[in-house]
Scaffold this motif. Structure first.
Motif, PDB file in Angstrom:
ATOM      1  N   SER A 143      40.518  21.964  43.807  1.00 39.46           N
ATOM      2  CA  SER A 143      39.683  20.845  43.374  1.00 39.46           C
ATOM      3  C   SER A 143      40.382  20.160  42.210  1.00 39.46           C
ATOM      4  CB  SER A 143      38.306  21.345  42.936  1.00 39.46           C
ATOM      5  OG  SER A 143      38.419  22.143  41.764  1.00 39.46           O
ATOM      6  N   LYS A 144      39.719  19.192  41.646  1.00 37.18           N
ATOM      7  CA  LYS A 144      40.264  18.471  40.495  1.00 37.18           C
ATOM      8  C   LYS A 144      40.551  19.408  39.335  1.00 37.18           C
ATOM      9  CE  LYS A 144      38.829  14.924  37.143  1.00 37.18           C
ATOM     10  NZ  LYS A 144      37.746  13.961  36.799  1.00 37.18           N
ATOM     11  N   TRP A 145      39.799  20.505  39.264  1.00 39.66           N
ATOM     12  CA  TRP A 145      39.880  21.397  38.103  1.00 39.66           C
ATOM     13  C   TRP A 145      40.625  22.696  38.391  1.00 39.66           C
ATOM     14  CZ3 TRP A 145      35.632  18.978  40.038  1.00 39.66           C
ATOM     15  CH2 TRP A 145      35.150  17.901  39.282  1.00 39.66           C
ATOM     16  N   ASN A 146      41.021  22.875  39.649  1.00 41.79           N
ATOM     17  CA  ASN A 146      41.588  24.171  40.006  1.00 41.79           C
ATOM     18  C   ASN A 146      42.411  24.032  41.282  1.00 41.79           C
ATOM     19  OD1 ASN A 146      41.099  27.150  39.098  1.00 41.79           O
ATOM     20  ND2 ASN A 146      41.157  27.226  41.334  1.00 41.79           N
ATOM     21  N   GLY A 147      43.548  24.733  41.314  1.00 44.42           N
ATOM     22  CA  GLY A 147      44.357  24.724  42.522  1.00 44.42           C
ATOM     23  C   GLY A 147      43.735  25.590  43.607  1.00 44.42           C
ATOM     24  N   PRO A 148      44.358  25.633  44.795  1.00 37.27           N
ATOM     25  CA  PRO A 148      43.865  26.510  45.873  1.00 37.27           C
ATOM     26  C   PRO A 148      43.797  27.964  45.401  1.00 37.27           C
ATOM     27  CG  PRO A 148      45.540  25.006  46.695  1.00 37.27           C
ATOM     28  CD  PRO A 148      45.545  24.868  45.207  1.00 37.27           C
ATOM     29  N   VAL A 149      42.788  28.679  45.857  1.00 39.07           N
ATOM     30  CA  VAL A 149      42.570  30.063  45.423  1.00 39.07           C
ATOM     31  C   VAL A 149      42.751  31.001  46.616  1.00 39.07           C
ATOM     32  CG1 VAL A 149      40.940  31.702  44.413  1.00 39.07           C
ATOM     33  CG2 VAL A 149      40.984  29.332  43.616  1.00 39.07           C
ATOM     34  N   GLU A 150      43.725  31.877  46.512  1.00 42.61           N
ATOM     35  CA  GLU A 150      43.970  32.860  47.572  1.00 42.61           C
ATOM     36  C   GLU A 150      43.247  34.160  47.231  1.00 42.61           C
ATOM     37  OE1 GLU A 150      47.964  33.592  49.660  1.00 42.61           O
ATOM     38  OE2 GLU A 150      47.751  35.355  48.354  1.00 42.61           O
ATOM     39  N   ILE A 151      42.382  34.594  48.121  1.00 38.77           N
ATOM     40  CA  ILE A 151      41.609  35.817  47.912  1.00 38.77           C
ATOM     41  C   ILE A 151      42.019  36.854  48.959  1.00 38.77           C
ATOM     42  CG2 ILE A 151      39.300  36.841  47.845  1.00 38.77           C
ATOM     43  CD1 ILE A 151      39.831  34.978  45.527  1.00 38.77           C
ATOM     44  N   LYS A 152      42.429  38.006  48.488  1.00 34.63           N
ATOM     45  CA  LYS A 152      42.816  39.106  49.372  1.00 34.63           C
ATOM     46  C   LYS A 152      41.685  40.130  49.438  1.00 34.63           C
ATOM     47  CE  LYS A 152      47.709  38.567  48.224  1.00 34.63           C
ATOM     48  NZ  LYS A 152      48.912  39.211  47.650  1.00 34.63           N
ATOM     49  N   PRO A 153      41.685  40.943  50.483  1.00 33.37           N
ATOM     50  CA  PRO A 153      40.637  41.972  50.598  1.00 33.37           C
ATOM     51  C   PRO A 153      40.552  42.872  49.373  1.00 33.37           C
ATOM     52  CG  PRO A 153      41.779  41.754  52.684  1.00 33.37           C
ATOM     53  CD  PRO A 153      42.524  40.887  51.706  1.00 33.37           C
ATOM     54  N   GLN A 154      41.687  43.169  48.742  1.00 30.33           N
ATOM     55  CA  GLN A 154      41.673  44.016  47.552  1.00 30.33           C
ATOM     56  C   GLN A 154      40.874  43.366  46.421  1.00 30.33           C
ATOM     57  OE1 GLN A 154      42.742  47.207  46.930  1.00 30.33           O
ATOM     58  NE2 GLN A 154      41.677  46.871  44.985  1.00 30.33           N
ATOM     59  N   ASP A 166      32.238  14.699  33.294  1.00 31.54           N
ATOM     60  CA  ASP A 166      32.495  15.336  34.587  1.00 31.54           C
ATOM     61  C   ASP A 166      32.314  16.850  34.542  1.00 31.54           C
ATOM     62  OD1 ASP A 166      34.660  15.986  33.028  1.00 31.54           O
ATOM     63  OD2 ASP A 166      36.176  15.510  34.550  1.00 31.54           O
ATOM     64  N   PHE A 167      31.769  17.351  33.444  1.00 30.51           N
ATOM     65  CA  PHE A 167      31.555  18.800  33.351  1.00 30.51           C
ATOM     66  C   PHE A 167      30.623  19.292  34.457  1.00 30.51           C
ATOM     67  CE2 PHE A 167      29.402  22.629  31.898  1.00 30.51           C
ATOM     68  CZ  PHE A 167      30.451  23.397  31.422  1.00 30.51           C
ATOM     69  N   GLN A 168      29.609  18.475  34.777  1.00 31.13           N
ATOM     70  CA  GLN A 168      28.674  18.845  35.845  1.00 31.13           C
ATOM     71  C   GLN A 168      29.405  19.086  37.159  1.00 31.13           C
ATOM     72  OE1 GLN A 168      25.238  19.158  35.803  1.00 31.13           O
ATOM     73  NE2 GLN A 168      25.173  19.627  37.985  1.00 31.13           N
ATOM     74  N   ASP A 169      30.345  18.186  37.492  1.00 30.14           N
ATOM     75  CA  ASP A 169      31.098  18.329  38.740  1.00 30.14           C
ATOM     76  C   ASP A 169      31.981  19.575  38.702  1.00 30.14           C
ATOM     77  OD1 ASP A 169      29.984  15.973  39.712  1.00 30.14           O
ATOM     78  OD2 ASP A 169      31.575  14.745  38.838  1.00 30.14           O
ATOM     79  N   GLU A 170      32.550  19.844  37.545  1.00 30.65           N
ATOM     80  CA  GLU A 170      33.384  21.046  37.399  1.00 30.65           C
ATOM     81  C   GLU A 170      32.542  22.306  37.589  1.00 30.65           C
ATOM     82  OE1 GLU A 170      36.288  23.255  34.097  1.00 30.65           O
ATOM     83  OE2 GLU A 170      35.424  21.275  33.676  1.00 30.65           O
ATOM     84  N   LEU A 171      31.359  22.291  36.992  1.00 27.60           N
ATOM     85  CA  LEU A 171      30.450  23.437  37.131  1.00 27.60           C
ATOM     86  C   LEU A 171      30.086  23.660  38.599  1.00 27.60           C
ATOM     87  CD1 LEU A 171      28.496  25.598  35.998  1.00 27.60           C
ATOM     88  CD2 LEU A 171      26.815  23.765  35.726  1.00 27.60           C
ATOM     89  N   GLU A 172      29.743  22.584  39.291  1.00 21.34           N
ATOM     90  CA  GLU A 172      29.367  22.704  40.701  1.00 21.34           C
ATOM     91  C   GLU A 172      30.539  23.188  41.552  1.00 21.34           C
ATOM     92  OE1 GLU A 172      27.712  19.034  42.011  1.00 21.34           O
ATOM     93  OE2 GLU A 172      26.056  19.091  40.576  1.00 21.34           O
ATOM     94  N   ALA A 173      31.752  22.744  41.206  1.00 15.82           N
ATOM     95  CA  ALA A 173      32.929  23.188  41.945  1.00 15.82           C
ATOM     96  C   ALA A 173      33.137  24.696  41.767  1.00 15.82           C
ATOM     97  CB  ALA A 173      34.165  22.427  41.471  1.00 15.82           C
ATOM     98  N   PHE A 174      32.943  25.175  40.541  1.00 14.77           N
ATOM     99  CA  PHE A 174      33.068  26.620  40.307  1.00 14.77           C
ATOM    100  C   PHE A 174      31.982  27.394  41.047  1.00 14.77           C
ATOM    101  CE2 PHE A 174      31.289  30.151  37.725  1.00 14.77           C
ATOM    102  CZ  PHE A 174      32.238  31.106  38.085  1.00 14.77           C
ATOM    103  N   GLN A 175      30.746  26.921  40.957  1.00 15.33           N
ATOM    104  CA  GLN A 175      29.648  27.622  41.618  1.00 15.33           C
ATOM    105  C   GLN A 175      29.846  27.671  43.132  1.00 15.33           C
ATOM    106  OE1 GLN A 175      26.355  25.315  39.966  1.00 15.33           O
ATOM    107  NE2 GLN A 175      25.768  27.038  38.660  1.00 15.33           N
ATOM    108  N   GLN A 176      30.359  26.575  43.694  1.00 15.40           N
ATOM    109  CA  GLN A 176      30.611  26.558  45.133  1.00 15.40           C
ATOM    110  C   GLN A 176      31.690  27.565  45.511  1.00 15.40           C
ATOM    111  OE1 GLN A 176      28.863  24.606  47.600  1.00 15.40           O
ATOM    112  NE2 GLN A 176      29.855  26.285  48.699  1.00 15.40           N
ATOM    113  N   LEU A 177      32.766  27.591  44.727  1.00 17.39           N
ATOM    114  CA  LEU A 177      33.845  28.550  44.986  1.00 17.39           C
ATOM    115  C   LEU A 177      33.333  29.981  44.852  1.00 17.39           C
ATOM    116  CD1 LEU A 177      36.808  29.256  45.505  1.00 17.39           C
ATOM    117  CD2 LEU A 177      37.187  29.090  43.022  1.00 17.39           C
ATOM    118  N   ASN A 178      32.542  30.243  43.815  1.00 15.63           N
ATOM    119  CA  ASN A 178      32.018  31.603  43.606  1.00 15.63           C
ATOM    120  C   ASN A 178      31.106  32.015  44.758  1.00 15.63           C
ATOM    121  OD1 ASN A 178      32.003  33.902  41.812  1.00 15.63           O
ATOM    122  ND2 ASN A 178      29.871  33.432  41.369  1.00 15.63           N
TER     123      ASN A 178
END
Length: 525
Positions: free
Chosen positions: A398-409, A366-378
């Protein structure tokens, strides 16, 4: 769908159908896996339906990393020069990663990391990721005495004299240009420090270094149509003087190996090279590969027990370079000459490229799916930050990462360059006061504005020149079989004025052509 660039030197692989166990529990299990690996390699199983995507890896490398089609010929003989047992690497990888689970909540975050920064190999982007992490977590950086310097003992090596004295219990981060010295650096860094580096395909690396460090000027090759090709006709001719040989490093021969501790660039003893790479394999749990940058970052995340948030990066290339010369073709002999003159770099890259793919196999199907999840988030975070947001936004987990909160800073931090992080880090380390920090920030902003203005001016100039060339070509078409530029010069008719008149709308191309015919005829009479 985003996919990992899959072309590995010498062969193609059915990467994600290759199942790996979490542990090698018995000798028989290890033997079965090793046998399968060997059969897998010998049969040359091909992977179908995979094509290189327009991934963030391409965005990172920018123009200077684009390889000529002929570059692949450099790698044909890598299999014959392999110097480390790949099965041993695979076995070590399985144990190092604790199995194939991509997201382990019990994994304890590691915070100490030493990054051997190889010039022109994507190291600036990587360093910015690590600087952001270290600054956010309040970690202690190894800093040069001249705190805004990019070098920490390069090329001579690190000494106590060049280190900034800090009242700290231990050092957690090293991100400056230096030379790997395992005794000094392991003694300097915190006990749990993870050592990493980044490498780049050697011929692509040479092209970038050659023009970035102005070797074409240094070697008096500026007037050559293909200066790098001329250099490659006989690379031993350059930097071959006694004075040049006394210098510790060459920017065109085995530079990557030098950064990782190979001191004699002229030494290509096979056994010594094997021992050198074997020691690095023991010291470095991960060496990133620029050509597979995103995949390397996901492996780094696993190694350090980080989240996707910690490895997000700005897709705008750092220190982007556009060649002053157009891309050229290189002969088989020129490519072989480079391989021979930088043989250690090829051995180094070949081994750690294979090692990276061993780690990817060990990471699970499932590394491929993890990679795609990171690339999509980035991608999503970069798009969000490009709009100069004023409100925070939470991106789904996602399966590999919780929700990511991004602030303007964070968007501002994502776009920071190495020098901007240096300013903040040096201030926190009490290298100077607040006034100096603010003055340095203002100086950098002025530099950045000048750089952007220079790029804008150059872009406009190129656009103007292209338009002028097009107008002149259109005019020449009206005079078939005639050297129009020569005739105009002989008739004292300035080409530039004619082109300018057309650009300003005083004449159409046809109108200018008719007037030119009349002027030329009158001149003949």
């Amino acid at each position: 769908m985003r996919i990992l660039a899959t072309q590995e030197p010498r062969r193609e692989m059915v990467m994600w159908n290759f199942s790996c166990k979490k542990k090698i529990g018995t000798a028989s299990t290890a033997l079965i896996i090793l046998t399968f690996v060997l059969l897998y390699h010998n049969l040359g199983i091909s992977r179908q339906g995979t094509a290189r995507s327009s991934s963030a890896d391409t965005n990172l490398r920018g123009v200077d990393a684009i390889q000529d089609d002929s570059d692949v010929r450099v790698t044909k003989e890598w299999r014959d020069d392999a110097v480390i047992n790949e099965a041993a690497v695979e076995n070590r990888v399985l144990n190092a990663h604790g199995g194939t689970n991509g997201f382990n909540p019990q994994c304890k975050m590691k915070k100490s990391i030493a990054f051997m920064k190889v010039q022109k190999a994507g190291s600036q982007t990587t360093a910015c990721i690590l600087q952001r992490f270290g600054y956010e977590h309040g970690l202690n950086f190894v800093l040069p005495k001249k705190c805004l310097s990019v070098k920490l003992g390069f090329p001579e090596g690190m000494t106590n004299k060049i280190l900034m004295k800090q009242n700290v219990d231990e050092y957690n981060l090293l991100v400056y240009h230096t030379v790997y010295d395992r005794v000094k650096l392991h003694k300097l860094m915190a006990p749990d420090t993870q050592f990493i580096a980044i490498l780049r395909e050697p011929f692509s690396h040479l092209k970038s270094c050659f023009f970035y460090f102005h070797r074409d000027k240094r070697f008096a090759l500026l007037t050559e149509k293909n200066p790098l090709g001329k250099y490659l006709d006989n690379p031993w001719l350059y930097e071959g003087s006694k004075k040049a040989k006394k210098k510790p490093v060459s920017m065109t021969k085995n530079l990557q190996s030098y950064v990782l501790g190979w001191k004699d660039r002229f030494n290509q003893d096979r056994e010594e090279v094997r021992k050198f790479i074997s020691q690095l394999d023991s010291d470095f749990p991960l060496i990133l590969i620029l050509e597979y940058f995103d995949a390397s970052l996901v492996l780094l995340r696993r190694l350090m027990c980080w989240s996707f948030y910690n490895i997000l990066y700005d897709r705008q290339p750092r220190n982007e370079q556009k060649y002053s010369k157009p891309q050229s073709m290189y002969t088989e002999q020129q490519l072989q000459n480079h391989r021979n003159s930088s043989w250690v770099d090829y051995q180094l890259y070949d081994h750690f490229n294979r090692s990276l793919w061993s780690k990817i196999r060990a990471a699970g199907p499932d590394f491929q799916d993890e990679l795609e999840a990171f690339q999509q988030l980035n991608d999503d975070v970069n798009s969000y930050c490009a709009g100069k947001p004023k409100k925070k936004k939470t991106f789904p987990g996602s399966k590999w990462n919780g929700p990511v909160e991004i602030k303007p800073q964070f968007c501002e931090d994502l776009k920071k360059e190495r020098f901007q992080w240096d300013i903040k880090i040096c201030y926190r380390a009490h290298a100077y006061g607040k006034d100096t920090m603010l003055a340095n920030e203002a100086r950098f902003q002025k530099y950045k504005e000048n750089r952007e203005n220079t790029v804008t001016t150059a872009t406009k100039a190129k656009g103007t020149q292209r338009k002028s060339d097009q107008i002149l070509n259109d005019l020449k078409k009206r005079f078939p079989g005639v050297d129009l530029s020569a005739v105009m010069k002989k008739s004292d008719i300035p080409v530039s004025k004619v082109v300018m008149a057309i650009k300003q709308g005083q004449y159409t191309v046809d109108g200018a052509a008719q007037r030119l015919k009349t002027l030329i005829q009158n001149t003949k009479q």
